[in-house]
Structures are given as structure tokens and as C-alpha cells.
Enzyme design. Sequence first.
Site, PDB file in Angstrom:
ATOM      1  CG  ASP A 273      -0.310  -0.544   2.474  1.00  0.00           C
ATOM      2  OD1 ASP A 273       0.925  -0.449   2.592  1.00  0.00           O
ATOM      3  OD2 ASP A 273      -1.021  -1.050   3.342  1.00  0.00           O
TER       4      ASP A 273
ATOM      5  CG  ASN B  19      -8.604  -1.652  12.341  1.00  0.00           C
ATOM      6  OD1 ASN B  19      -7.714  -2.362  11.858  1.00  0.00           O
ATOM      7  ND2 ASN B  19      -9.024  -0.546  11.767  1.00  0.00           N
TER       8      ASN B  19
ATOM      9  CG  HIS C 132      -5.815  -2.322   9.083  1.00  0.00           C
ATOM     10  ND1 HIS C 132      -5.853  -1.020   9.516  1.00  0.00           N
ATOM     11  CD2 HIS C 132      -4.496  -2.670   9.143  1.00  0.00           C
ATOM     12  CE1 HIS C 132      -4.642  -0.618   9.820  1.00  0.00           C
ATOM     13  NE2 HIS C 132      -3.791  -1.608   9.601  1.00  0.00           N
TER      14      HIS C 132
ATOM     15  CD  GLU D 128      -8.310   0.905   8.059  1.00  0.00           C
ATOM     16  OE1 GLU D 128      -8.422   0.022   8.937  1.00  0.00           O
ATOM     17  OE2 GLU D 128      -7.519   1.857   8.143  1.00  0.00           O
TER      18      GLU D 128
HETATM   19  C1  F6R Z   1       1.274  -1.360   6.035  1.00  0.00           C
HETATM   20  C2  F6R Z   1       0.177  -2.305   6.203  1.00  0.00           C
HETATM   21  C3  F6R Z   1      -0.637  -2.268   7.467  1.00  0.00           C
HETATM   22  C4  F6R Z   1       0.221  -2.597   8.703  1.00  0.00           C
HETATM   23  C5  F6R Z   1      -0.618  -2.554   9.976  1.00  0.00           C
HETATM   24  C6  F6R Z   1       0.224  -2.817  11.197  1.00  0.00           C
HETATM   25  O1  F6R Z   1       1.930  -1.563   4.802  1.00  0.00           O
HETATM   26  O2  F6R Z   1      -0.079  -3.094   5.329  1.00  0.00           O
HETATM   27  O3  F6R Z   1      -1.716  -3.159   7.368  1.00  0.00           O
HETATM   28  O4  F6R Z   1       0.778  -3.877   8.531  1.00  0.00           O
HETATM   29  O5  F6R Z   1      -1.221  -1.310  10.083  1.00  0.00           O
HETATM   30  O6  F6R Z   1       1.085  -1.755  11.400  1.00  0.00           O
HETATM   31  P1  F6R Z   1       2.185  -1.783  12.574  1.00  0.00           P
HETATM   32  O7  F6R Z   1       3.166  -2.822  12.180  1.00  0.00           O
HETATM   33  O8  F6R Z   1       2.787  -0.393  12.540  1.00  0.00           O
HETATM   34  O9  F6R Z   1       1.448  -2.100  13.821  1.00  0.00           O
END
Ligand code: F6R
Length: 244
Positions: A67, A136, A138, A143
Site C-alpha cells: 500500500d 482493528n 485490517h 479496513e
Molecule cells: C502497512 C500495512 C498495514 C500494517 C498494519 C500494522 O503496509 O499493510 O496493514 O501492517 O497497520 O502496522 P504496525 O506494524 O505499525 O502495527
Amino acid sequence: MRVRILKDEGAVARSVASQVAALIAERPDAVLGLPTGRTPIGLYAELRERHAAGEIDFSRVRTFNLDEFLGLPSNHPASYRTFMDTHLFRHVNLPRRYIHFLNGMAADAAAECRRYEAAIRKVGGLDLLILGIGANGHIGFNEPTRSVKANTHRAKLAAGTRRSNADLFGGRASDVPREALSMGVGTILRSRQIVLIATGAGKSAAIRATVDGPITSRVPASFLQLHGNVELVLDSAAAGGRRR
Ligand code: F6R
């Protein structure tokens, strides 16, 4: 779903780095899907070190990140591309032309998403996709909502996701873009192998819902239950205090 529970985040980073190294040794032109965020920082440090020690050759590897924020140029200090340059790309012998990223500045976001899907198809699909998970539930920027999107798409960020990305923007959640481009749940499920990493107690509820809950768009990671080759690599806090 296979679940592996390790002692701490260092053990998670080392173990997944070994999986990546083994894949590249077996298939030097492997296609990797990669996440950003706090969780994979240790993994990228391990990969850098193993490359410096001559243990991993990235010269034929192809990468696709999950992303990117909408409206940020790739060289913006808070872009996910800059994050990857800082933590991995700049330090290894991955040819720039083999690095694939969604362009958050594309004039036509829908066309950019189609281009990305086509680029993944053209290399024969992802061999290994590494995922983080939001508190959450995702994955990528899919989301929790009333429905999930199959393919790469323009996605709205949840308020909590913007808060958890605030560090990239000097601590100001209000500066975090409201939208991003992200692989869809179908893009993710088409990867031949998926490894989801999660560390810390803040992820334990999302992990429980992913593994034991119903498959629902309210917990996008629960769709991983439909994949035949998924492994969750957790520290004991993310596993809800369970030990291996
Ligand atoms: C980012 C992504 C997100 C993160 C998720 C966890 O490229 O795909 O889904 O993996 O938000 O983020 P952290 O590792 O910062 O808790």
C-alpha cells in the site's frame, strides 16, 4: 491456519528472515509482497544484516509493497516508499526496476490500481506475501467496513489507523492522508504463501478474531482463513499471553 508463537519480537524477526532467505535461496527470482509499519522493522534489519554477511542475494528478487498513501510523492519523508528505502531497499542489491510500488500521486487512481494488478499478474503472482495486522484487524489498508474489495483499490483510512501512522508525520494524526491505495483482499489471497507477523498485546484481540472468529468484513484479516497456506508468526503477547 498455522500459528507459530515465539518468545519475543526479535525471535519473530529472525524466524521470518530465515523463511525469506530460504525462499530466495531456492527461488532466486522470488516475488515478495511486503508491508510497512512498526512490526516489520526488525525483520528488515535482519534481512539487511544477512545481505551484508553475504547470506542473501536480492539481485533477481522482485517486490510489491501492499500500500501507499494517496497524495504523497514517493520521495515524501512519510511515504511508505521512503520507509522501505530507509529500512531495506537502500541497503540491499535489489535492482530498482524490480521494486514495485503504488504511485500515490497517480492522476487516475483507478488506472493505477489496474496497472498494479497487471504488474503482479505479469510476474506470475506473489510467491510470499508478508503481512502486518492493524489492531482493528485490517490487512494492507483493507479496513473494517460493510464489505471488502477484491482487487487493488482506493481505500479510506480508519481514524485509528491514521492515529497509529501519526509518528511518520511528526506525531500529527491530522496530517496523515485520509486515503491510500492498497492491495485488495483478493490480491492478498492470490499470493501462494502468506506469513502474517504480529507482536505486542495491542494485537491480541485482532489475532484472536482472525483465527477463531467468523469470516467477516468487520475483521478483514479473518478472510485469511480461506487461504490454504497461511502462517501467523506471533510473539507471546500478540498470542494473548500463550507460550509456544
Ligand atoms: C502497512 C500495512 C498495514 C500494517 C498494519 C500494522 O503496509 O499493510 O496493514 O501492517 O497497520 O502496522 P504496525 O506494524 O505499525 O502495527
